[in-house]
Design a protein around this motif. Sequence first.
Motif: not given
Length: 219
Positions: A178-194
């Motif tokens: 579950n943590l790794e899934k959240l981590q992947e979502q956060l990585y994707q969000l970081a790209e949007v944030y950039a």
Amino acid sequence: DYNHVFQWGSVAALIVLIGAIGAVVFSFLSYRNSRLFLQYQQELAEKKIAADLKAQARIDWLQKMRVLEADFIEDANLYMAHAQQLLEQTIRYVKASRMGKAHQMTQAQTAQQKYLALLEGKHAQIQKTFLIFHLYFGVDLTSQTVIEAARKMQTTIQQAQELIEEAGFSGEAYKQENLEKLQEQLYQLAEVYAEIAAEFVREAREYNAQEWHKAENGE
């Protein structure tokens, strides 16, 4: 004439009188023109002083806004970085826990506490700066464009905050998968944030340039 004798003295007196009247009129007109010119010069000086004060006030305000904009970007960038680091340390803790490595667990917990504290501080500062933007910026189109770009950044940060809260550090979310899934979502969000952060920088730079141009013109 008098007894057919031309009175040159009377003519001379008349000429003197006309000359005196002309001198008085000329002096009055010169005084009036000088006074009007001085009044005009004073009005110009007062307008220049007012324009300079207004321009300086705009420059001072713009400098404050630039600092706020820079702090907003820095805080948001650090928040996204700390959020990713927090999840990495949480996953590290789970792995160490499964393997019974107490020392690594302690290190991971210490790092977790560090990043949680950093995130809390940055999140509060981001919310505060976003509120200041609403108070400082005007209602013109360019100002609203900057605020909208800032709102997108603030919204993205809030989404990252929700992912962190979802991790929960307990219960089902604490499972590694579950943590790794959240981590992947956060990585994707970081790209949007950039991309959103880049948009904010562009809008803020354009706004600052316009305001600086106004200051140069004494507006």
